[in-house]
Design an enzyme around this catalytic site. Sequence first.
Site, PDB file in Angstrom:
ATOM      1  N   LYS A   1       1.013  -1.357  -0.061  1.00 28.04           N
ATOM      2  CA  LYS A   1      -0.010   0.130  -0.254  1.00 28.04           C
ATOM      3  C   LYS A   1       1.020   1.257  -0.009  1.00 28.04           C
ATOM      4  O   LYS A   1       0.681   1.968  -0.552  1.00 28.04           O
ATOM      5  CB  LYS A   1      -0.489   0.456   1.123  1.00 28.04           C
ATOM      6  CG  LYS A   1      -1.512  -1.018   1.194  1.00 28.04           C
ATOM      7  CD  LYS A   1      -2.682  -0.985   2.595  1.00 28.04           C
ATOM      8  CE  LYS A   1      -1.955  -0.943   3.865  1.00 28.04           C
ATOM      9  NZ  LYS A   1      -1.293  -2.404   4.282  1.00 28.04           N
TER      10      LYS A   1
ATOM     11  N   ARG B   1      -9.588   0.300   8.754  1.00 27.37           N
ATOM     12  CA  ARG B   1      -8.932  -0.486   8.975  1.00 27.37           C
ATOM     13  C   ARG B   1      -9.817  -1.614   9.904  1.00 27.37           C
ATOM     14  O   ARG B   1      -9.898  -2.684  10.467  1.00 27.37           O
ATOM     15  CB  ARG B   1      -7.629  -0.973   9.707  1.00 27.37           C
ATOM     16  CG  ARG B   1      -6.896  -0.794   9.372  1.00 27.37           C
ATOM     17  CD  ARG B   1      -5.489  -1.165   9.669  1.00 27.37           C
ATOM     18  NE  ARG B   1      -4.090  -1.317   9.169  1.00 27.37           N
ATOM     19  CZ  ARG B   1      -3.288  -1.120   8.939  1.00 27.37           C
ATOM     20  NH1 ARG B   1      -3.260   0.672   8.629  1.00 27.37           N
ATOM     21  NH2 ARG B   1      -1.751  -1.640   8.947  1.00 27.37           N
TER      22      ARG B   1
ATOM     23  N   ARG C   1      12.011  -6.751   4.441  1.00 26.21           N
ATOM     24  CA  ARG C   1      11.170  -5.453   4.035  1.00 26.21           C
ATOM     25  C   ARG C   1      12.130  -4.585   5.308  1.00 26.21           C
ATOM     26  O   ARG C   1      12.712  -4.238   5.801  1.00 26.21           O
ATOM     27  CB  ARG C   1       9.529  -4.936   5.049  1.00 26.21           C
ATOM     28  CG  ARG C   1       9.641  -3.742   5.183  1.00 26.21           C
ATOM     29  CD  ARG C   1       8.032  -2.759   4.698  1.00 26.21           C
ATOM     30  NE  ARG C   1       7.096  -3.593   6.021  1.00 26.21           N
ATOM     31  CZ  ARG C   1       5.683  -3.093   6.400  1.00 26.21           C
ATOM     32  NH1 ARG C   1       5.464  -2.468   4.684  1.00 26.21           N
ATOM     33  NH2 ARG C   1       5.432  -3.148   6.974  1.00 26.21           N
TER      34      ARG C   1
ATOM     35  N   ARG D   1      11.002  -2.602  10.955  1.00 28.48           N
ATOM     36  CA  ARG D   1      10.746  -1.995  11.844  1.00 28.48           C
ATOM     37  C   ARG D   1      10.040  -3.007  12.786  1.00 28.48           C
ATOM     38  O   ARG D   1      10.171  -4.531  12.821  1.00 28.48           O
ATOM     39  CB  ARG D   1       9.119  -2.187  10.744  1.00 28.48           C
ATOM     40  CG  ARG D   1       8.660  -0.941  10.174  1.00 28.48           C
ATOM     41  CD  ARG D   1       7.574  -0.458   9.259  1.00 28.48           C
ATOM     42  NE  ARG D   1       6.283  -1.188   9.818  1.00 28.48           N
ATOM     43  CZ  ARG D   1       5.002  -0.912   9.283  1.00 28.48           C
ATOM     44  NH1 ARG D   1       5.194  -0.233   8.242  1.00 28.48           N
ATOM     45  NH2 ARG D   1       3.703  -1.397  10.329  1.00 28.48           N
TER      46      ARG D   1
ATOM     47  N   ARG E   1      -1.067  -9.619  12.670  1.00 23.24           N
ATOM     48  CA  ARG E   1      -1.175  -8.906  12.476  1.00 23.24           C
ATOM     49  C   ARG E   1      -2.174  -9.565  10.664  1.00 23.24           C
ATOM     50  O   ARG E   1      -3.481  -8.023  10.769  1.00 23.24           O
ATOM     51  CB  ARG E   1      -0.398  -7.608  11.639  1.00 23.24           C
ATOM     52  CG  ARG E   1       0.772  -6.864  12.860  1.00 23.24           C
ATOM     53  CD  ARG E   1       1.959  -6.456  11.875  1.00 23.24           C
ATOM     54  NE  ARG E   1       1.873  -5.218  11.165  1.00 23.24           N
ATOM     55  CZ  ARG E   1       3.224  -5.147   9.914  1.00 23.24           C
ATOM     56  NH1 ARG E   1       4.115  -5.463  10.302  1.00 23.24           N
ATOM     57  NH2 ARG E   1       2.527  -3.787   9.321  1.00 23.24           N
TER      58      ARG E   1
HETATM   59  P1  AMP Z   1       0.585   0.311   8.698  1.00 17.48           P
HETATM   60  O1  AMP Z   1       2.206   1.053   9.180  1.00 17.48           O
HETATM   61  O2  AMP Z   1       0.073   0.694   7.983  1.00 17.48           O
HETATM   62  O3  AMP Z   1       1.390  -1.169   8.581  1.00 17.48           O
HETATM   63  O4  AMP Z   1       0.841   0.187  10.770  1.00 17.48           O
HETATM   64  C1  AMP Z   1       1.183  -0.317  11.444  1.00 17.48           C
HETATM   65  C2  AMP Z   1       0.307  -0.497  12.876  1.00 17.48           C
HETATM   66  O5  AMP Z   1      -0.182   0.417  12.942  1.00 17.48           O
HETATM   67  C3  AMP Z   1      -0.687  -1.519  12.799  1.00 17.48           C
HETATM   68  O6  AMP Z   1      -0.113  -3.413  12.824  1.00 17.48           O
HETATM   69  C4  AMP Z   1      -2.443  -0.862  13.812  1.00 17.48           C
HETATM   70  O7  AMP Z   1      -1.106  -1.580  14.716  1.00 17.48           O
HETATM   71  C5  AMP Z   1      -1.526   0.810  13.618  1.00 17.48           C
HETATM   72  N1  AMP Z   1      -2.176   1.538  12.584  1.00 17.48           N
HETATM   73  C6  AMP Z   1      -2.186   2.013  11.737  1.00 17.48           C
HETATM   74  N2  AMP Z   1      -3.582   2.388  11.035  1.00 17.48           N
HETATM   75  C7  AMP Z   1      -4.239   1.554  10.956  1.00 17.48           C
HETATM   76  C8  AMP Z   1      -5.997   1.893  11.960  1.00 17.48           C
HETATM   77  N3  AMP Z   1      -6.516   2.815  11.223  1.00 17.48           N
HETATM   78  N4  AMP Z   1      -6.866   1.197  13.191  1.00 17.48           N
HETATM   79  C9  AMP Z   1      -5.743   1.304  13.658  1.00 17.48           C
HETATM   80  N5  AMP Z   1      -4.805   0.347  14.073  1.00 17.48           N
HETATM   81  C10 AMP Z   1      -3.815   1.185  13.084  1.00 17.48           C
END
Ligand code: AMP
Length: 210
Positions: free
Chosen positions: A13, A88, A123, A155, A166
Amino acid sequence: MNLILMGAPGAGKGTQAVKISEKFNIPTISTGDRLRSAIAEGTEMGKLAKSYMDEGKLVPDEVVIGIIKDYLATDACQNGFILDGFPRSLPQAEALDAMGVRIDAVLSIDVPDEAIVERMSGRRVCSCGASYHIKYNPPIKTDVCDKCGSALYIRDDDNAATVQNRLQTYHNTTEPIADFYAAKGKLIRVVGQDKVEDTTAAVLAALANV
Ligand code: AMP
């Protein structure tokens, strides 16, 4: 264009958001990036978010809804935007609806779980938002960002156990929103490819009809 990007963690994404953003000249907001910045700054929101993120769980809806609400009120996104990683959950999608925000398309980048696990293990990311894969999208110089020259890092939540959590969270809580948007005629599915440029070609072809 007001666009939502959906897809499992590691589906690409963030990488595709950069390409779409360049092509259509619209900004991206990544809730994940915002939360990581809050953690780095040591804010109360960051401290709260970290406990959920480290376990591969979703941060509470009200926290991310607040981030998006503030962002959508800024001038930066008045001519269009890309939401990367939001909504999400169904309550988040409903909250976006309740804000009266028009969504033109929801693009889901579909990648099988086995490929996701392989991708996450390779990654490497940069604090500037750039993302690489040691095999599929390597930086020119090992562990150095092509864009800003900073050191790349892994990360915290890309370890094998957290990735499984996740993925489970994605299937249980996030995937149902695809039906929510399909019912509104907004859902577009694209198969994520190994090569970034192949996925970009599919994404841009899909968006040409929006
Ligand atoms: P990402 O960088 O999009 O993979 O997000 C990393 C982490 O941030 C996720 O595993 C969640 O713990 C948190 N997170 C990001 N976006 C959301 C969202 N819209 N709702 C809830 N948690 C989020």
